[in-house]
Design a protein around this motif. Structure first.
Motif, PDB file in Angstrom:
ATOM      1  N   LEU A 292      -9.913  -2.321   2.814  1.00 28.91           N
ATOM      2  CA  LEU A 292     -10.463  -1.713   1.545  1.00 28.91           C
ATOM      3  C   LEU A 292     -11.846  -1.745   1.688  1.00 28.91           C
TER       4      LEU A 292
ATOM      5  N   GLU B 169     -11.513   2.912  -1.617  1.00 29.57           N
ATOM      6  CA  GLU B 169     -10.643   3.694  -0.603  1.00 29.57           C
ATOM      7  C   GLU B 169      -9.807   2.824   0.328  1.00 29.57           C
ATOM      8  N   LEU B 170      -8.713   3.055   0.639  1.00 24.28           N
ATOM      9  CA  LEU B 170      -7.860   2.256   1.807  1.00 24.28           C
ATOM     10  C   LEU B 170      -8.233   2.982   2.839  1.00 24.28           C
TER      11      LEU B 170
ATOM     12  N   THR C 231      -5.088  -2.648   7.766  1.00 22.01           N
ATOM     13  CA  THR C 231      -5.688  -1.741   6.547  1.00 22.01           C
ATOM     14  C   THR C 231      -6.728  -2.763   6.094  1.00 22.01           C
TER      15      THR C 231
ATOM     16  N   SER D 103      -9.087   7.480  -3.020  1.00 22.05           N
ATOM     17  CA  SER D 103      -8.330   7.434  -4.283  1.00 22.05           C
ATOM     18  C   SER D 103      -8.885   8.553  -5.058  1.00 22.05           C
TER      19      SER D 103
ATOM     20  N   TYR E 233       0.863  -1.058   0.022  1.00 23.54           N
ATOM     21  CA  TYR E 233      -0.009  -0.007   0.139  1.00 23.54           C
ATOM     22  C   TYR E 233       0.647   1.114  -0.054  1.00 23.54           C
TER      23      TYR E 233
END
Length: 333
Positions: A255, A259-260, A253, A332, A218
């Motif tokens: 998803l 968006e992360l 993290t 993003s 990432y």
């Protein structure tokens, strides 16, 4: 034109009241002499005087048109006012210019004072960091001769001083964010590892263990310095409000759609339900801040402001006595 007509309505109404009153008096006079006015003559008088009224209003609008145009273009802050056509407007313009000049001088003075305050805080924080670093190195050097309880207490106080200085420094820098902002491609796992390393002593002292589950793949576009500050505030709170004994702080993290999301979860005391909606308010400490340890109430507020400037989103979910999750959403592009 619309504003001018609104302002002229009382005058127009007064004009027609006088006109019909005059016609009624004349009609009464001629009625006594048995020679009443004809409707044709009355209509002629009304039309003639109405045309005179229209010409007068047109002339008045022509003289005041520039004022109405300027005010309509910029109602909150007109940049200039045309030459006043009347004595009343001339006096108003003179007072307006005097007040504008006075406010401009006061604003300039406040800017200068703010600039001096900014430079003073920057210089003071950097000066204070030096003795804090010297004290920390001295403790490390003499740690074998010092009682462990005293050593841990001093290290904790020094870390609090360091965090307070960083808080003051970043609060000052936030006022000039556009001058201290540089977007880079950053490996998220590397940034999180740096923060964990900075809090290594705090993790050990509070028996809190970081669990890092952030993939190397990432890479995000952000300013690493500001992002480290945001993550540091979340980690500091997670350690501060951790429960006695062994506890874990999870870094992972997720998803979500496009968006992360970086989640920092602790298993501590959590945030009371009545406080959760106010944690981003400046100087708000809540029940936890008063119950467990002193708190400025500025860390999460600054983190929220920084995330907004960076184009990220900061959210918090919590359950009292079960823990808290701080989430940083990287949108993003």
């Amino acid at each position: 034109m619309k504003d001018f007509l609104k302002d002229s309505l009382p005058f127009i109404g007064f004009f027609y009241v006088q006109l019909f009153l005059l016609i009624a008096i004349v009609q009464l006079f001629y009625g006594i002499t048995a020679v009443p006015l004809s409707w044709d003559l009355i209509s002629y008088l009304i039309i003639l005087l109405t045309c005179c009224l229209i010409l007068f209003l047109a002339y008045r609008y022509y003289r005041l048109r520039d004022y109405y145009v300027v005010i309509q273009q910029d109602e909150e802050n007109p940049n200039w006012l045309p030459d006043p056509p009347t004595n009343l407007l001339e006096n108003l313009k003179r007072q307006y210019d005097q007040q504008s000049n006075k406010y401009a001088e006061e604003i300039e003075l406040l800017k200068q004072q703010k600039q001096m305050e900014f430079h003073f805080i920057q210089q003071w924080v950097h000066q204070m960091k030096t003795p804090v670093s010297v004290m920390h190195l001295t403790l490390q050097k003499e740690k074998l001769q010092l009682p462990q309880e005293f050593l841990h207490s001093m290290q904790e106080e020094l870390e609090r001083m360091q965090q307070g200085l960083d808080l003051a420094l970043y609060q000052s820098r936030l006022q000039k964010f556009d001058r201290d902002f540089q977007v880079q491609q950053v490996n998220l796992r590397a940034v999180v590892k740096e923060v964990i390393q900075d809090f290594k002593s705090s993790f050990i002292r509070n028996q809190a263990f970081p669990d890092l589950a952030v993939d190397e793949q990432y890479v995000i576009a952000t300013d690493p310095k500001w992002l480290r500050f945001v993550i540091s505030q979340a980690v500091s709170n997670a350690i501060k409000y951790s429960k006695a004994g062994s506890s874990h702080i999870y870094f992972r993290t997720v998803l979500q759609k496009k968006e992360l999301v970086l989640e920092i979860e602790d298993t501590g005391h959590g945030i009371p339900k009545q406080d959760i909606n106010r944690v981003f308010d400046p100087f708000f400490t809540g029940n936890n801040g008063r119950k467990f340890r002193e708190s400025t109430g500025m860390g999460l507020y600054l983190s929220k402001q920084i995330c907004q400037e960076l184009g990220h989103e900061l959210t918090i979910t919590s359950e009292e006595d079960h823990g808290t999750i701080v989430s940083i959403h990287f949108h993003s592009s």
